[in-house]
Design an enzyme around this catalytic site. Structure first.
Site, PDB file in Angstrom:
ATOM      1  N   LYS A  13       0.831  -1.206   0.000  1.00 20.37           N
ATOM      2  CA  LYS A  13       0.000   0.000   0.000  1.00 20.37           C
ATOM      3  C   LYS A  13       0.875   1.268   0.000  1.00 20.37           C
ATOM      4  O   LYS A  13       0.662   2.168  -0.804  1.00 20.37           O
ATOM      5  CB  LYS A  13      -0.939   0.021   1.228  1.00 20.37           C
ATOM      6  CG  LYS A  13      -1.884  -1.177   1.292  1.00 20.37           C
ATOM      7  CD  LYS A  13      -2.825  -1.098   2.474  1.00 20.37           C
ATOM      8  CE  LYS A  13      -2.159  -1.141   3.840  1.00 20.37           C
ATOM      9  NZ  LYS A  13      -1.451  -2.406   4.153  1.00 20.37           N
ATOM     10  N   ARG A  88     -10.299   0.361   8.400  1.00 18.50           N
ATOM     11  CA  ARG A  88      -9.831  -0.983   8.718  1.00 18.50           C
ATOM     12  C   ARG A  88     -10.874  -1.804   9.457  1.00 18.50           C
ATOM     13  O   ARG A  88     -10.622  -2.973   9.760  1.00 18.50           O
ATOM     14  CB  ARG A  88      -8.606  -0.861   9.624  1.00 18.50           C
ATOM     15  CG  ARG A  88      -7.290  -1.022   8.904  1.00 18.50           C
ATOM     16  CD  ARG A  88      -6.236  -0.705   9.936  1.00 18.50           C
ATOM     17  NE  ARG A  88      -5.030  -1.422   9.725  1.00 18.50           N
ATOM     18  CZ  ARG A  88      -3.938  -0.885   9.178  1.00 18.50           C
ATOM     19  NH1 ARG A  88      -3.939   0.336   8.734  1.00 18.50           N
ATOM     20  NH2 ARG A  88      -2.842  -1.607   9.074  1.00 18.50           N
ATOM     21  N   ARG A 127      11.577  -5.239   5.211  1.00 16.94           N
ATOM     22  CA  ARG A 127      11.365  -3.834   4.830  1.00 16.94           C
ATOM     23  C   ARG A 127      12.352  -2.914   5.548  1.00 16.94           C
ATOM     24  O   ARG A 127      12.648  -3.082   6.739  1.00 16.94           O
ATOM     25  CB  ARG A 127       9.939  -3.407   5.187  1.00 16.94           C
ATOM     26  CG  ARG A 127       9.743  -1.899   5.058  1.00 16.94           C
ATOM     27  CD  ARG A 127       8.314  -1.465   5.132  1.00 16.94           C
ATOM     28  NE  ARG A 127       7.566  -2.085   6.203  1.00 16.94           N
ATOM     29  CZ  ARG A 127       6.240  -2.083   6.273  1.00 16.94           C
ATOM     30  NH1 ARG A 127       5.536  -1.515   5.339  1.00 16.94           N
ATOM     31  NH2 ARG A 127       5.639  -2.658   7.285  1.00 16.94           N
ATOM     32  N   ARG A 160      11.018  -0.725  11.020  1.00 14.66           N
ATOM     33  CA  ARG A 160       9.915  -0.353  11.911  1.00 14.66           C
ATOM     34  C   ARG A 160       9.852  -1.297  13.102  1.00 14.66           C
ATOM     35  O   ARG A 160      10.076  -2.493  12.956  1.00 14.66           O
ATOM     36  CB  ARG A 160       8.581  -0.432  11.130  1.00 14.66           C
ATOM     37  CG  ARG A 160       8.037   0.907  10.747  1.00 14.66           C
ATOM     38  CD  ARG A 160       6.911   0.813   9.747  1.00 14.66           C
ATOM     39  NE  ARG A 160       5.761   0.040  10.197  1.00 14.66           N
ATOM     40  CZ  ARG A 160       4.641  -0.105   9.478  1.00 14.66           C
ATOM     41  NH1 ARG A 160       4.560   0.478   8.288  1.00 14.66           N
ATOM     42  NH2 ARG A 160       3.630  -0.806   9.916  1.00 14.66           N
ATOM     43  N   ARG A 171      -0.677  -8.909  13.092  1.00 16.07           N
ATOM     44  CA  ARG A 171      -1.323  -7.892  12.244  1.00 16.07           C
ATOM     45  C   ARG A 171      -2.112  -8.549  11.110  1.00 16.07           C
ATOM     46  O   ARG A 171      -3.187  -8.077  10.743  1.00 16.07           O
ATOM     47  CB  ARG A 171      -0.265  -6.924  11.683  1.00 16.07           C
ATOM     48  CG  ARG A 171       0.187  -5.892  12.714  1.00 16.07           C
ATOM     49  CD  ARG A 171       1.572  -5.331  12.434  1.00 16.07           C
ATOM     50  NE  ARG A 171       1.727  -4.717  11.144  1.00 16.07           N
ATOM     51  CZ  ARG A 171       2.905  -4.498  10.566  1.00 16.07           C
ATOM     52  NH1 ARG A 171       4.033  -4.852  11.180  1.00 16.07           N
ATOM     53  NH2 ARG A 171       2.965  -3.925   9.383  1.00 16.07           N
TER      54      ARG A 171
HETATM   55  P1  AP5 Z   1       4.772  -1.564   1.846  1.00 14.74           P
HETATM   56  O1  AP5 Z   1       4.402  -0.804   0.633  1.00 14.74           O
HETATM   57  O2  AP5 Z   1       5.521  -0.865   2.916  1.00 14.74           O
HETATM   58  O3  AP5 Z   1       3.472  -2.331   2.426  1.00 14.74           O
HETATM   59  P2  AP5 Z   1       2.176  -1.804   3.167  1.00 14.74           P
HETATM   60  O4  AP5 Z   1       1.006  -2.480   2.551  1.00 14.74           O
HETATM   61  O5  AP5 Z   1       2.172  -0.312   3.209  1.00 14.74           O
HETATM   62  O6  AP5 Z   1       2.432  -2.435   4.585  1.00 14.74           O
HETATM   63  P3  AP5 Z   1       2.318  -1.884   6.067  1.00 14.74           P
HETATM   64  O7  AP5 Z   1       3.021  -2.903   6.922  1.00 14.74           O
HETATM   65  O8  AP5 Z   1       2.818  -0.482   6.162  1.00 14.74           O
HETATM   66  O9  AP5 Z   1       0.816  -1.939   6.295  1.00 14.74           O
HETATM   67  P4  AP5 Z   1       0.097  -1.960   7.628  1.00 14.74           P
HETATM   68  O10 AP5 Z   1      -1.299  -1.825   7.146  1.00 14.74           O
HETATM   69  O11 AP5 Z   1       0.389  -3.109   8.510  1.00 14.74           O
HETATM   70  O12 AP5 Z   1       0.744  -0.731   8.418  1.00 14.74           O
HETATM   71  P5  AP5 Z   1       0.194   0.699   8.817  1.00 14.74           P
HETATM   72  O13 AP5 Z   1       1.344   1.601   8.873  1.00 14.74           O
HETATM   73  O14 AP5 Z   1      -0.993   1.072   8.013  1.00 14.74           O
HETATM   74  O15 AP5 Z   1       5.608  -2.855   1.355  1.00 14.74           O
HETATM   75  C1  AP5 Z   1       6.114  -3.803   2.298  1.00 14.74           C
HETATM   76  C2  AP5 Z   1       7.500  -4.306   1.826  1.00 14.74           C
HETATM   77  O16 AP5 Z   1       7.338  -5.056   0.608  1.00 14.74           O
HETATM   78  C3  AP5 Z   1       8.489  -3.181   1.487  1.00 14.74           C
HETATM   79  O17 AP5 Z   1       9.761  -3.565   1.908  1.00 14.74           O
HETATM   80  C4  AP5 Z   1       8.411  -3.054  -0.050  1.00 14.74           C
HETATM   81  O18 AP5 Z   1       9.632  -2.608  -0.602  1.00 14.74           O
HETATM   82  C5  AP5 Z   1       8.083  -4.483  -0.464  1.00 14.74           C
HETATM   83  N1  AP5 Z   1       7.216  -4.543  -1.647  1.00 14.74           N
HETATM   84  C6  AP5 Z   1       6.162  -3.736  -1.941  1.00 14.74           C
HETATM   85  N2  AP5 Z   1       5.568  -4.114  -3.108  1.00 14.74           N
HETATM   86  C7  AP5 Z   1       6.281  -5.211  -3.543  1.00 14.74           C
HETATM   87  C8  AP5 Z   1       6.162  -6.073  -4.692  1.00 14.74           C
HETATM   88  N3  AP5 Z   1       5.210  -5.881  -5.620  1.00 14.74           N
HETATM   89  N4  AP5 Z   1       7.039  -7.098  -4.805  1.00 14.74           N
HETATM   90  C9  AP5 Z   1       8.013  -7.297  -3.868  1.00 14.74           C
HETATM   91  N5  AP5 Z   1       8.178  -6.523  -2.770  1.00 14.74           N
HETATM   92  C10 AP5 Z   1       7.318  -5.495  -2.607  1.00 14.74           C
HETATM   93  O19 AP5 Z   1      -0.360   0.419  10.304  1.00 14.74           O
HETATM   94  C11 AP5 Z   1       0.508   0.156  11.377  1.00 14.74           C
HETATM   95  C12 AP5 Z   1      -0.284   0.071  12.663  1.00 14.74           C
HETATM   96  O20 AP5 Z   1      -0.940   1.328  12.925  1.00 14.74           O
HETATM   97  C13 AP5 Z   1      -1.421  -0.957  12.694  1.00 14.74           C
HETATM   98  O21 AP5 Z   1      -0.947  -2.246  13.044  1.00 14.74           O
HETATM   99  C14 AP5 Z   1      -2.359  -0.351  13.743  1.00 14.74           C
HETATM  100  O22 AP5 Z   1      -1.878  -0.608  15.039  1.00 14.74           O
HETATM  101  C15 AP5 Z   1      -2.236   1.138  13.487  1.00 14.74           C
HETATM  102  N6  AP5 Z   1      -3.248   1.643  12.544  1.00 14.74           N
HETATM  103  C16 AP5 Z   1      -3.009   2.214  11.327  1.00 14.74           C
HETATM  104  N7  AP5 Z   1      -4.167   2.536  10.729  1.00 14.74           N
HETATM  105  C17 AP5 Z   1      -5.163   2.152  11.574  1.00 14.74           C
HETATM  106  C18 AP5 Z   1      -6.579   2.201  11.485  1.00 14.74           C
HETATM  107  N8  AP5 Z   1      -7.212   2.685  10.404  1.00 14.74           N
HETATM  108  N9  AP5 Z   1      -7.287   1.702  12.528  1.00 14.74           N
HETATM  109  C19 AP5 Z   1      -6.674   1.217  13.616  1.00 14.74           C
HETATM  110  N10 AP5 Z   1      -5.337   1.125  13.755  1.00 14.74           N
HETATM  111  C20 AP5 Z   1      -4.585   1.591  12.726  1.00 14.74           C
END
Ligand code: AP5
Ligand code: ZN
Length: 216
Positions: A13, A88, A127, A160, A171
């Site tokens: 994402k 979410r 990552r 992270r 997660r």
């Molecule tokens: P990346 O693009 O970083 O993946 P992502 O989908 O953004 O993953 P996240 O781990 O950031 O998502 P998340 O939803 O768990 O975290 P968030 O910060 O929202 O890619 C991942 C890796 O893969 C990278 O190294 C990249 O280079 C590689 N990659 C990408 N595409 C690729 C491909 N096509 N092929 C190969 N490699 C690839 O949330 C974190 C925390 O915040 C949550 O756990 C929760 O506690 C809280 N939170 C956030 N939003 C909410 C909400 N709405 N409600 C409640 N709690 C929330």
């Protein structure tokens, strides 16, 4: 363009959001980034969120919804936005519908990025992020050409705190229980697009830009 990027942790994402905002010139609203910023700044919100994030749990709906409601009403969201990591849960999705209705606008598309669970864990654990510009790398799939430094700005790369195998497994479990049902929710509204997130990063980007319709 008013869009949501949906998908499990590690689906890509954040990586794809960087491409989309560049292409469509809309603000990138990542609730995860907002929480991490608040943790870094030591705010009350950051302190509350950290407890949940460290355990791989969701931050309570009322905290998240208040932030997003406020953010969407800012001037730069008038002509569109890209939501990443929100909504979410079902209550978050309903709250978003209400805010958009009050604003007199509606969502154009919800893009769901699909990736197999085993691959997600490998992606998240490998990552690395630039501490200065936030660019995302992967030690194997998308390495920085400068090793431990960012290709774009030379900043150092870090991992992270919630990117351990145990936390990412939690997660993913939370995603399956709480967030996956939203796929059906948006499918029923007729605005869901599904993208194969297991392709190369550039191919995923092309697929997303295509479903969103390039601006001319
Ligand atoms: P990346 O693009 O970083 O993946 P992502 O989908 O953004 O993953 P996240 O781990 O950031 O998502 P998340 O939803 O768990 O975290 P968030 O910060 O929202 O890619 C991942 C890796 O893969 C990278 O190294 C990249 O280079 C590689 N990659 C990408 N595409 C690729 C491909 N096509 N092929 C190969 N490699 C690839 O949330 C974190 C925390 O915040 C949550 O756990 C929760 O506690 C809280 N939170 C956030 N939003 C909410 C909400 N709405 N409600 C409640 N709690 C929330
Ligand atoms: Zn950088």
């Amino acid at each position: 363009m008013r869009t949501i990027l949906l998908g499990p942790p590690g689906a890509g994402k954040g990586t794809q959001a960087a491409v989309i905002v560049n292409e469509f010139h809309v603000p990138h609203i990542s609730t995860g980034d907002i929480f991490r910023y608040n943790i870094k700044q030591g705010t009350e919100l950051g302190k509350k969120a950290k407890n949940y994030m460290d355990q791989g749990l969701l931050v309570p709906d009322e905290l998240v919804v208040a932030i997003v409601e406020d953010r969407l009403q800012q001037e730069d969201c008038k002509n569109g936005f890209l939501l990443d990591g929100f909504p979410r849960t079902a209550p978050q999705a309903e709250a978003l519908d209400n805010v958009l209705e009050q604003m007199g606008v509606s969502l154009d598309k919800v893009v769901n990025i699909e990736v197999d669970k085993e691959k997600l864990i490998k992606r998240v654990v490998g990552r690395r992020i630039c501490k200065d510009c936030g660019a995302t790398y992967h030690i194997e799939f998308n390495p920085s050409l400068k090793g431990e430094q960012c290709d774009q700005c030379g900043g150092s790369l870090y991992q992270r705190e919630d990117d351990t195998e145990a936390t990412v497994s939690k997660r993913i479990e939370v995603y399956l229980n709480e967030t996956q049902p939203l796929i059906q929710y948006y499918q029923a509204k007729g605005i869901l697009a599904v993208i194969d997130g297991e392709q190369e990063i550039e191919e995923v980007s092309k697929g997303i830009v295509k479903v969103l319709g390039r601006e001319s």
